[in-house]
Write a protein that holds these residues in place. Structure first.
Motif, PDB file in Angstrom:
ATOM      1  N   SER A 110       0.986  -1.132  -0.054  1.00 43.23           N
ATOM      2  CA  SER A 110      -0.096   0.099  -0.029  1.00 43.23           C
ATOM      3  C   SER A 110       0.753   1.323  -0.229  1.00 43.23           C
ATOM      4  CB  SER A 110      -0.770  -0.126   1.383  1.00 43.23           C
ATOM      5  OG  SER A 110      -1.836  -1.290   1.276  1.00 43.23           O
ATOM      6  N   VAL A 111       1.782   1.366   0.771  1.00 47.67           N
ATOM      7  CA  VAL A 111       2.912   2.447   1.083  1.00 47.67           C
ATOM      8  C   VAL A 111       3.551   2.349  -0.431  1.00 47.67           C
ATOM      9  CG1 VAL A 111       4.896   3.155   1.779  1.00 47.67           C
ATOM     10  CG2 VAL A 111       2.997   2.398   3.210  1.00 47.67           C
ATOM     11  N   ARG A 112       3.837   1.362  -1.242  1.00 47.50           N
ATOM     12  CA  ARG A 112       4.644   1.566  -2.285  1.00 47.50           C
ATOM     13  C   ARG A 112       3.778   2.243  -3.471  1.00 47.50           C
ATOM     14  NH1 ARG A 112       8.250   2.045   0.527  1.00 47.50           N
ATOM     15  NH2 ARG A 112       9.242   0.471   1.376  1.00 47.50           N
ATOM     16  N   PHE A 113       2.424   1.600  -3.391  1.00 44.02           N
ATOM     17  CA  PHE A 113       1.386   2.168  -4.440  1.00 44.02           C
ATOM     18  C   PHE A 113       1.379   3.756  -4.146  1.00 44.02           C
ATOM     19  CE2 PHE A 113      -2.724   3.801  -5.144  1.00 44.02           C
ATOM     20  CZ  PHE A 113      -3.062   3.218  -6.375  1.00 44.02           C
ATOM     21  N   ALA A 114       1.363   4.338  -2.757  1.00 48.08           N
ATOM     22  CA  ALA A 114       1.158   5.538  -2.531  1.00 48.08           C
ATOM     23  C   ALA A 114       2.257   6.357  -2.924  1.00 48.08           C
ATOM     24  CB  ALA A 114       0.904   5.712  -0.983  1.00 48.08           C
ATOM     25  N   GLU A 115       3.407   5.612  -2.699  1.00 48.12           N
ATOM     26  CA  GLU A 115       4.580   6.418  -3.274  1.00 48.12           C
ATOM     27  C   GLU A 115       4.752   6.457  -4.758  1.00 48.12           C
ATOM     28  OE1 GLU A 115       8.309   5.481  -0.580  1.00 48.12           O
ATOM     29  OE2 GLU A 115       7.618   3.784  -1.650  1.00 48.12           O
ATOM     30  N   ARG A 116       4.353   5.726  -5.520  1.00 48.16           N
ATOM     31  CA  ARG A 116       4.367   5.676  -7.040  1.00 48.16           C
ATOM     32  C   ARG A 116       3.403   6.338  -7.714  1.00 48.16           C
ATOM     33  NH1 ARG A 116       4.934   0.294  -6.261  1.00 48.16           N
ATOM     34  NH2 ARG A 116       3.042  -0.043  -6.884  1.00 48.16           N
ATOM     35  N   HIS A 117       2.226   6.594  -7.160  1.00 56.41           N
ATOM     36  CA  HIS A 117       0.824   7.068  -7.850  1.00 56.41           C
ATOM     37  C   HIS A 117       0.267   8.166  -7.313  1.00 56.41           C
ATOM     38  CE1 HIS A 117       0.576   3.620 -10.317  1.00 56.41           C
ATOM     39  NE2 HIS A 117       0.657   2.939  -9.216  1.00 56.41           N
ATOM     40  N   ILE A 118       0.356   8.177  -5.749  1.00 61.25           N
ATOM     41  CA  ILE A 118      -0.165   9.239  -4.793  1.00 61.25           C
ATOM     42  C   ILE A 118       1.027  10.355  -4.770  1.00 61.25           C
ATOM     43  CG2 ILE A 118      -1.568  10.180  -2.733  1.00 61.25           C
ATOM     44  CD1 ILE A 118      -2.591   7.283  -2.848  1.00 61.25           C
ATOM     45  N   ARG A 119       2.200  10.022  -4.609  1.00 59.17           N
ATOM     46  CA  ARG A 119       3.103  10.887  -4.126  1.00 59.17           C
ATOM     47  C   ARG A 119       3.050  12.037  -3.185  1.00 59.17           C
ATOM     48  NH1 ARG A 119       3.408  11.611 -10.329  1.00 59.17           N
ATOM     49  NH2 ARG A 119       4.503   9.798 -11.173  1.00 59.17           N
ATOM     50  N   PRO A 120       2.917  11.404  -2.056  1.00 57.57           N
ATOM     51  CA  PRO A 120       2.683  12.122  -0.819  1.00 57.57           C
ATOM     52  C   PRO A 120       4.034  13.143  -0.491  1.00 57.57           C
ATOM     53  CG  PRO A 120       2.988  10.151   0.077  1.00 57.57           C
ATOM     54  CD  PRO A 120       2.780  10.008  -1.466  1.00 57.57           C
ATOM     55  N   ARG A 121       3.717  14.175   0.140  1.00 57.77           N
ATOM     56  CA  ARG A 121       4.820  15.143   0.384  1.00 57.77           C
ATOM     57  C   ARG A 121       5.287  14.803   1.631  1.00 57.77           C
ATOM     58  NH1 ARG A 121       1.685  19.020  -2.495  1.00 57.77           N
ATOM     59  NH2 ARG A 121       2.272  18.968  -4.596  1.00 57.77           N
ATOM     60  N   CYS A 122       5.960  13.817   2.077  1.00 58.78           N
ATOM     61  CA  CYS A 122       6.541  13.334   3.210  1.00 58.78           C
ATOM     62  C   CYS A 122       7.771  12.260   3.399  1.00 58.78           C
ATOM     63  CB  CYS A 122       5.346  12.601   4.084  1.00 58.78           C
ATOM     64  SG  CYS A 122       5.080  11.171   3.287  1.00 58.78           S
ATOM     65  N   GLU A 123       8.372  12.131   4.490  1.00 61.50           N
ATOM     66  CA  GLU A 123       9.279  10.952   4.591  1.00 61.50           C
ATOM     67  C   GLU A 123       8.660   9.787   4.886  1.00 61.50           C
ATOM     68  OE1 GLU A 123      12.451  12.053   7.284  1.00 61.50           O
ATOM     69  OE2 GLU A 123      12.213  14.095   6.541  1.00 61.50           O
ATOM     70  N   ILE A 124       8.926   8.534   4.615  1.00 59.17           N
ATOM     71  CA  ILE A 124       8.195   7.370   4.678  1.00 59.17           C
ATOM     72  C   ILE A 124       9.132   6.369   5.383  1.00 59.17           C
ATOM     73  CG2 ILE A 124       6.951   5.441   3.537  1.00 59.17           C
ATOM     74  CD1 ILE A 124       5.996   7.386   1.392  1.00 59.17           C
ATOM     75  N   THR A 125       8.654   5.729   6.552  1.00 60.26           N
ATOM     76  CA  THR A 125       9.764   5.021   7.187  1.00 60.26           C
ATOM     77  C   THR A 125       8.929   3.690   7.833  1.00 60.26           C
ATOM     78  OG1 THR A 125      11.726   4.818   8.424  1.00 60.26           O
ATOM     79  CG2 THR A 125       9.963   6.230   9.215  1.00 60.26           C
ATOM     80  N   PRO A 126       9.446   2.623   7.761  1.00 62.70           N
ATOM     81  CA  PRO A 126       8.684   1.367   8.505  1.00 62.70           C
ATOM     82  C   PRO A 126       8.998   1.714  10.129  1.00 62.70           C
ATOM     83  CG  PRO A 126      10.584   0.578   7.283  1.00 62.70           C
ATOM     84  CD  PRO A 126      10.358   2.138   6.811  1.00 62.70           C
TER      85      PRO A 126
END
Length: 129
Positions: A19-35
């Protein structure tokens, strides 16, 4: 001091990671992402229990939004057409509906596409890869 929001997710859950990878590719949120497994949760004011329970959005000022509201913040940060559904998710009664849907999905994430049986286990009982 942080200048960007941080999205914290369960990196051991295949559905969450997908889900996060989908968001990174398609939604492109302006944030840092970390597990959460690689985040210093104390520095964000978050606990392991909360990070295992729900997606977290931590603002630069330290406010924490969890679950469906973290999703709303992610969508809002992306702007463009994504901001509209993000804004709608913050309004009653959609906010309450979004919370219920989020919990239903989160509680059954091992059954979701990309999920694995390990997604249902508490983090301390998941197989180590």
């Amino acid at each position: 001091m942080r200048t960007r929001p941080v999205l914290i997710y369960d990196g051991d859950c295949a559905f969450c990671t997908s889900s996060v990878r989908f968001a990174e590719r398609h939604i492109r949120p302006r944030c840092e992402i970390t597990p959460w497994q690689f985040a210093e949760l104390d520095s964000f004011g978050a606990t392991r229990e909360r990070a295992e329970y729900e997606l977290l959005w931590v603002t630069p000022s330290g406010a924490i939004h969890g679950g469906a509201q973290a999703v709303a913040k992610l969508l809002l940060s992306a702007g463009r057409g994504w901001a509209v559904p993000g804004a709608l998710l913050t309004l009653p009664p959609l906010r309450q509906l979004a919370h219920g849907v989020y919990r239903l999905i989160a509680n059954n994430r091992e059954r979701m596409p990309g999920g694995t049986p390990a997604c249902a286990l508490p983090a301390d009982r998941r197989p180590q890869i």
